[in-house]
Design a protein around this motif. Structure first.
Motif, PDB file in Angstrom:
ATOM      1  N   UNK A  86      -1.108   4.747  43.785  1.00 55.12           N
ATOM      2  CA  UNK A  86      -1.007   5.023  41.968  1.00 55.12           C
ATOM      3  C   UNK A  86      -0.212   3.509  41.165  1.00 55.12           C
ATOM      4  N   UNK A  87       0.804   2.956  42.168  1.00 53.88           N
ATOM      5  CA  UNK A  87       0.440   1.551  41.785  1.00 53.88           C
ATOM      6  C   UNK A  87      -1.062   1.233  41.238  1.00 53.88           C
ATOM      7  N   UNK A  88      -1.919   0.634  42.244  1.00 55.77           N
ATOM      8  CA  UNK A  88      -3.515  -0.159  41.607  1.00 55.77           C
ATOM      9  C   UNK A  88      -3.900   0.668  40.445  1.00 55.77           C
ATOM     10  N   UNK A 121      -4.567  -3.414  33.193  1.00 59.27           N
ATOM     11  CA  UNK A 121      -5.731  -4.263  33.015  1.00 59.27           C
ATOM     12  C   UNK A 121      -6.376  -4.343  31.557  1.00 59.27           C
ATOM     13  N   UNK A 122      -6.970  -2.634  31.634  1.00 54.08           N
ATOM     14  CA  UNK A 122      -7.867  -2.100  31.211  1.00 54.08           C
ATOM     15  C   UNK A 122      -7.848  -1.223  30.001  1.00 54.08           C
ATOM     16  N   UNK A 123      -7.207  -1.145  29.053  1.00 52.28           N
ATOM     17  CA  UNK A 123      -5.877  -0.023  28.728  1.00 52.28           C
ATOM     18  C   UNK A 123      -6.675   0.446  27.259  1.00 52.28           C
ATOM     19  N   UNK A 124      -7.986   0.128  27.125  1.00 50.96           N
ATOM     20  CA  UNK A 124      -8.941   0.754  26.674  1.00 50.96           C
ATOM     21  C   UNK A 124     -10.498   1.486  27.686  1.00 50.96           C
ATOM     22  N   UNK A 125     -10.465   1.379  29.079  1.00 48.59           N
ATOM     23  CA  UNK A 125     -11.337   1.922  29.900  1.00 48.59           C
ATOM     24  C   UNK A 125     -11.086   3.233  30.317  1.00 48.59           C
ATOM     25  N   UNK A 126     -12.084   3.729  29.806  1.00 44.95           N
ATOM     26  CA  UNK A 126     -12.157   5.754  30.022  1.00 44.95           C
ATOM     27  C   UNK A 126     -12.206   5.746  31.401  1.00 44.95           C
ATOM     28  N   UNK A 127     -12.883   4.895  32.145  1.00 48.87           N
ATOM     29  CA  UNK A 127     -13.185   5.016  33.348  1.00 48.87           C
ATOM     30  C   UNK A 127     -11.714   5.078  34.990  1.00 48.87           C
ATOM     31  N   UNK A 128     -10.886   3.334  34.224  1.00 45.61           N
ATOM     32  CA  UNK A 128      -9.221   3.718  34.914  1.00 45.61           C
ATOM     33  C   UNK A 128      -9.110   4.333  34.365  1.00 45.61           C
ATOM     34  N   UNK A 129      -8.747   4.705  32.468  1.00 44.70           N
ATOM     35  CA  UNK A 129      -7.437   6.061  32.878  1.00 44.70           C
ATOM     36  C   UNK A 129      -7.581   7.622  33.416  1.00 44.70           C
ATOM     37  N   UNK A 152     -15.077  -0.887  41.408  1.00 43.36           N
ATOM     38  CA  UNK A 152     -16.544  -0.525  40.381  1.00 43.36           C
ATOM     39  C   UNK A 152     -16.421  -0.481  38.795  1.00 43.36           C
ATOM     40  N   UNK A 153     -14.953  -0.343  38.756  1.00 42.58           N
ATOM     41  CA  UNK A 153     -14.201  -0.470  37.068  1.00 42.58           C
ATOM     42  C   UNK A 153     -14.686  -1.620  36.542  1.00 42.58           C
ATOM     43  N   UNK A 154     -13.638  -2.764  37.191  1.00 42.81           N
ATOM     44  CA  UNK A 154     -13.632  -3.736  37.008  1.00 42.81           C
ATOM     45  C   UNK A 154     -14.876  -4.190  36.900  1.00 42.81           C
ATOM     46  N   UNK A 155     -15.746  -3.905  37.457  1.00 41.56           N
ATOM     47  CA  UNK A 155     -16.807  -4.624  37.764  1.00 41.56           C
ATOM     48  C   UNK A 155     -17.840  -4.324  36.661  1.00 41.56           C
ATOM     49  N   UNK A 156     -17.904  -3.181  36.665  1.00 38.26           N
ATOM     50  CA  UNK A 156     -18.525  -2.608  35.377  1.00 38.26           C
ATOM     51  C   UNK A 156     -18.063  -3.530  33.849  1.00 38.26           C
ATOM     52  N   UNK A 157     -16.386  -4.154  33.943  1.00 41.99           N
ATOM     53  CA  UNK A 157     -15.479  -3.974  32.175  1.00 41.99           C
ATOM     54  C   UNK A 157     -16.558  -4.947  32.467  1.00 41.99           C
ATOM     55  N   UNK A 184     -14.735  -7.934  34.843  1.00 38.85           N
ATOM     56  CA  UNK A 184     -13.486  -8.239  35.454  1.00 38.85           C
ATOM     57  C   UNK A 184     -13.504  -8.318  36.262  1.00 38.85           C
ATOM     58  N   UNK A 185     -14.455  -8.444  37.254  1.00 42.25           N
ATOM     59  CA  UNK A 185     -14.439  -8.888  38.826  1.00 42.25           C
ATOM     60  C   UNK A 185     -13.121  -9.501  39.557  1.00 42.25           C
ATOM     61  N   UNK A 186     -13.045 -10.562  38.804  1.00 41.47           N
ATOM     62  CA  UNK A 186     -11.745 -11.709  39.699  1.00 41.47           C
ATOM     63  C   UNK A 186     -10.445 -11.144  39.078  1.00 41.47           C
ATOM     64  N   UNK A 187     -10.254 -10.669  37.835  1.00 45.57           N
ATOM     65  CA  UNK A 187      -9.106  -9.077  38.174  1.00 45.57           C
ATOM     66  C   UNK A 187      -9.242  -8.411  39.353  1.00 45.57           C
ATOM     67  N   UNK A 188     -10.267  -7.814  39.209  1.00 41.45           N
ATOM     68  CA  UNK A 188      -9.836  -6.894  40.133  1.00 41.45           C
ATOM     69  C   UNK A 188      -9.909  -6.918  41.936  1.00 41.45           C
ATOM     70  N   UNK A 189      -9.993  -8.052  41.940  1.00 38.56           N
ATOM     71  CA  UNK A 189     -10.591  -8.633  42.921  1.00 38.56           C
ATOM     72  C   UNK A 189      -8.543  -9.401  43.720  1.00 38.56           C
ATOM     73  N   UNK A 190      -8.124  -9.909  42.091  1.00 33.86           N
ATOM     74  CA  UNK A 190      -6.652 -10.277  42.465  1.00 33.86           C
ATOM     75  C   UNK A 190      -5.280  -8.405  42.796  1.00 33.86           C
TER      76      UNK A 190
END
Length: 331
Positions: free
Chosen positions: A88-90, A97-105, A301-306, A308-314
């Protein structure tokens, strides 16, 4: 910390750092699908069960399910709680980080559904649709949700809407066909299974389902061919052998029917019994592991699609350190 999960996290981090992860969509069952890259004009919304109404700009994330541990909780119970908390935290961090991403939501919605809170899941998926009406993601989740609830007409409409938005999502033809079959739409179900099998010819179970559709259409020759394709993909397919036995018995060929039936019975008799080690596994712990692994892969996958790969790594590195250092989940 679970060694396999540590390996997974390290692998994802390395791939993100090298820029080698390709964006993909994961369904609740964990299968890989093409990414939702295409936006189609003329798409329309679907009214789903339990969907609430409200302005998109007033949306707040639903509260995380409470995790309460008894003082006498076992190490396994503490590990399960830690894994659920990490997932859940992740997912919530991904939405932040991606409030407009339907995949993240939608990913966060899946976690709420798995945690027994369908109202929160529906709220999140509805919000994703409001934010991005041309995205297929929420329609896919609503489709599986309605399918599991037995609302086959709504499931069919949601999967069709998803395919309108992402024609490359071939994986959706399988659940679409299952919903159509349940509605006795046999011609449509056959066409959907056939479309899926064009790209998944080694899926023995789906060949068997297609054969069952042909049987409902009183097309035994096509059914025999489909069961035969299932056996090509899996020579030990009991379903295919039993299906062929039934067809030949019905046609009056008792010897051939008995031959297939005997082969199926022998395979069942030879199946290995569940080992004591496997039987001793805690199913809740297995599920919690699978959910966290699924969440890690989906976030990557969601961050790479956006882009934002480095943010996913963090985020993934934070999970890795949390799981490595946590006294809650270490056994």
């Amino acid at each position: 910390m679970n060694r396999n999960r540590l390996i997974l996290l390290v692998t994802l981090l390395n791939l993100l750092g090298a820029g080698l992860i390709v964006a993909w969509r994961l369904t609740p069952s964990g299968t890989r699908e093409p990414s939702a890259a295409s936006e189609q004009p003329g798409v329309s919304p679907v009214v789903n069960s339990d969907r609430g109404e409200g302005p998109a700009d007033a949306f707040e994330l639903p509260p995380r399910p409470a995790i309460e541990l008894r003082p006498e909780a076992t190490a396994g119970e503490r590990e399960i709680a830690g894994l659920r908390q990490a997932a859940f935290e992740l997912a919530e961090a991904a939405v932040a980080e991606l409030p407009g991403s339907p995949n993240a939501i939608c990913l966060l919605g899946k976690l709420h559904l798995r945690s027994g809170n369908p109202q929160a899941a529906v709220s999140l998926w509805s919000h994703a649709q409001d934010l991005s009406p041309r995205s297929a993601e929420a329609f896919i989740d609503f489709g599986h949700y309605e399918l599991n609830r037995g609302n086959f007409d709504k499931a069919i409409e949601n999967f069709r809407q998803a395919l309108t938005r992402d024609p490359n999502a071939i994986e959706l033809y399988k659940p679409l066909a299952e919903a159509q079959f349940s509605q006795r739409q046999y011609a449509e179900a056959a066409a959907s299974f056939e479309r899926f099998l064009e790209f998944h010819q080694s899926d023995a179970a789906t060949w068997c389902k297609l054969a069952s559709v042909y049987q409902q259409q009183d097309q035994p020759v096509k059914a025999i061919t489909a069961f035969g394709r299932a056996l090509e993909a899996d020579t030990r397919s009991v379903t295919a052998l039993q299906g062929l036995a039934a067809i030949y018995r019905k046609a009056g060929d008792k010897d051939k029917g008995a031959s297939f039936s005997n082969r199926a019975a022998q395979i069942v008799a030879d199946m290995p019994r569940v080992s004591e080690d496997r039987a001793a596994l805690n199913p809740d712990l297995v599920k919690a592991n699978e959910v966290l692994d699924f969440t890690c892969q989906s976030v990557a996958a969601t961050f790479v699609q956006a882009d934002r790969g480095p943010a996913a790594a963090v985020l993934l590195d934070r999970v890795k350190r949390q799981l490595s250092n946590s006294t809650i989940i270490r056994s």
